[in-house]
Design a protein around this motif. Sequence first.
Motif: not given
Length: 282
Positions: A180-195, A201-211
């Motif tokens: 399992t890999r723990y991943i963060g996705l910061s979709y917005d640049n706080p220098n551009v987007t209001q805080s 997105y707090a994420c984790a990798s999965v190696n099986k199908k999860i709904t």
Amino acid sequence: MRRNTESIYQQKVNHIIDYISANLYNPLKLDILARQIHVSQRQLLRIMNSYLDESIYTYIARQRVERSILYMQAKDINLSKIAEMVGYNNPQSFSKAFKKHFGISPRAYMNTFQDRLKGYVKNSDNLINTLECEICEEKEDLELIYIRIIGKYGEDKPYETAWNKLVCFLKNNQAISNETRYIGLSYDNPNVTQSEYCRFYACASVNKKITPTGEFGSIKLQKGKFAVYILKGNYSGLQELYNNISINFDHTLRHGITFEEYISYSDINKEKQITKVYIPIK
């Protein structure tokens, strides 16, 4: 609202937000969005207005012009192409929308933006004098389960709550392993987007199908080449690292998602933490 209904609505919100993010180059008309989640246009407006702090029209317009700033940092893309990449038919329409949101033209904004970044780096308390990166290739797509946080990046309580919920969801689905890999996705640049509008997105990798259910969603990170930078120490240094990368970047960006991977975490000694930042390059 009943719990089951709320869970269904959260899934619809996740789908729409992710669809908009992946399709800013397309005409995002209400009927198209409504069909994505099998509701009427009126229902779509009601669902999204209850979740967003702005109308869906304002949200889409803001996403388009804010995304354009990322593309404008790539020196090899002209304004006509950038306009097309964020859903405008011509550079004139794009420039008009950009000025409506930011108050100045795209060119003027980028001039001041670069100056601001240089100022942030120069005045940093923990100046990173040299940037070292390695080039790596992700050979396979990465399937992720996520939970979204909207608000100021790095606030302790919302982040702790979100990560705990994510881990609990994965454990309940027997989806945590040594791989399992723990991943963060910061979709917005706080220098551009209001805080208050910044999406993480707090994420984790999965190696099986999860709904995914309720507030959880799924997303795929595309394989490819990345420039990888390493932060040793507290996560509070991430924005400084991003600022340094922005003004010293000497690779050619490709279409893809920048992401963080949390290699080691210490609740006792945060200076021992290691984070990798992956930036998609050609």
